[in-house]
Design an enzyme around this catalytic site. Structure first.
Site, short mmCIF file in Angstrom:
data_model
loop_
_atom_site.label_atom_id
_atom_site.label_comp_id
_atom_site.label_asym_id
_atom_site.label_seq_id
_atom_site.Cartn_x
_atom_site.Cartn_y
_atom_site.Cartn_z
CG ASP A 63 58.75 -52.38 -58.16
OD1 ASP A 63 57.94 -51.29 -57.82
OD2 ASP A 63 59.73 -51.85 -58.89
CG HIS A 98 57.70 -48.10 -58.64
ND1 HIS A 98 58.63 -48.99 -58.58
CD2 HIS A 98 58.42 -46.82 -58.49
CE1 HIS A 98 60.07 -48.61 -58.82
NE2 HIS A 98 59.86 -47.30 -58.77
CB SER A 255 62.73 -46.76 -60.65
OG SER A 255 62.83 -46.61 -59.08
#
Length: 388
Positions: A63, A98, A255
């Protein structure tokens, strides 16, 4: 005593109780569990976690980086290399937002698992078509690193609008090496179901468990990409996740759905560490709540059932994906010197003029399409709100 005084006393008592139960903030303190929202009951986590909690399982989170000092992650994260190589470091707004959220979602499901954080992208969500690092694919390199450093599960909540709508052979080869090592790979299906509905990689690669997003009530979230590669679905709307600046925030997207599913796979593997990727997929799809009419492109085999999946992991179906010896005849043609192409000479002047004109026209069309596409994508994104 007045009503106001009673309310004040009650508030003080509640605050005192909360403060007394807060964990210590030293570096050695145990991680603070990520608050759960509706996904706990939707997945059947209470029952699943009574069977297993991810003990001894390492989940590679590929990520944008993970802030390992967040209370929800403290002591659970090993940070690998930065394959994105854009010069950003922890503390930059485009580093770790994220990835931190996704790592916390994994641990929300499998609290005793460990995280291997590998940075393969930044936190920008509106990359241009040709944007991204040059050279070898960061995602492919990240997969290989995870394979070589003991990952039991690879979780990739990326693709689609994050320059992940292009097929890359280096990523396919890395995924093949992961399969050879027996490592299941989970990826988000994509967030373009309400816009362009483009294919998203790595979700679209063979062997990857692609996860669609569900909204409350169990139906598909409007933004979740609709593709035949969708394997299963998991909660993906208003999921409480860790913030890279501290604290918590809600987010929506395929996600978090993929990260939660990676946590479920960690539970399965901690209950039976001999599961192969094919068996992981078979158990997830067999125990999912199948949609009416069977598997479809909206949610695959349907919402996953963590409790049923963990129970079934103890006695999985046989893995029929082992190599099989070829039993037929083999034919190898001998080269006879024939050229692969054989044609008369072309009038190159006319061809050159024609190709030049066609190329100019094609370039104008491509530019117009890209400009229109970018405008519609931004408009759709603004209308839909932030998604991970």
């Amino acid at each position: 005593m007045s009503v106001r005084r009673i309310a004040t006393a009650m508030t003080a008592a509640v605050l005192g109780t909360l403060l007394a139960t807060l964990p210590a903030t030293s570096a050695s303190a145990a991680p603070v569990p990520t608050p759960v929202s509706w996904e706990s009951q939707a997945l059947g986590l209470p029952e699943a976690q009574r069977i297993a909690q991810g003990e001894g399982i390492k989940v590679a989170v590929l990520d944008s980086g993970v802030m390992e000092n967040h209370p929800a992650l403290r002591g659970k994260v090993t940070t690998g290399p930065d394959f994105y190589r854009d010069g950003l470091t922890a503390g930059d707004p485009r580093w770790g937002r994220h990835g931190t959220a996704m790592a916390s979602d994994v641990l929300k499901v499998a609290p005793k698992a460990d995280i291997l954080a590998v940075r393969v992208l930044d936190d920008k969500h509106d990359h241009d078509f040709d944007e991204g690092p040059s050279g070898p694919s960061p995602v492919g390199q990240g997969i290989d690193y995870a394979v070589d450093h003991g990952a039991d599960v690879i979780s990739m909540s990326l693709g689609g609008e994050m320059w992940g709508d292009r097929y890359d052979e280096t990523e396919v080869n890395a995924l093949a090496r992961a399969a050879q090592k027996g490592i299941p790979v989970i990826a988000s299906a994509g967030n373009e179901g309400d816009a362009f509905n483009e294919a998203s990689y790595p979700a679209g690669y063979p062997g990857v468990v692609a996860v669609a997003a569900l909204q409350k009530g169990g139906s598909r979230a409007d933004f979740s990409t609709v593709r035949t590669y969708n394997t299963v679905a998991a909660p993906g709307v208003e999921i409480v996740s860790a913030k890279h600046t501290g604290g918590w925030a809600t987010s929506s997207g395929t996600s978090p759905a993929a990260a939660l599913t990676s946590g479920v796979v960690a539970l399965m593997l901690s209950h039976n560490n001999k599961l192969t990727p094919a068996q992981v997929r078979a158990v997830l799809t067999k125990t999912a709540t199948h949609p009416p009419g069977g598997r479809n492109a909206l949610v695959g085999y349907g919402p996953i059932n963590a409790a049923a999946a963990v129970r079934s992991a103890a006695k999985p179906p046989a893995d029929g994906t082992a190599p099989v010896k070829h039993k037929g005849k083999e034919f190898f043609a001998e080269p006879d010197g024939t050229s692969k192409t054989d044609h008369p000479p072309l009038e190159t002047d006319l061809v050159t003029i024609g190709l030049g004109a066609a190329g100019a026209g094609l370039l104008m069309i491509v530019c117009a399409v890209l400009i229109s596409r970018a405008g519609r994508r931004r408009a759709a994104a603004m209308a839909a709100g932030p998604k991970l």
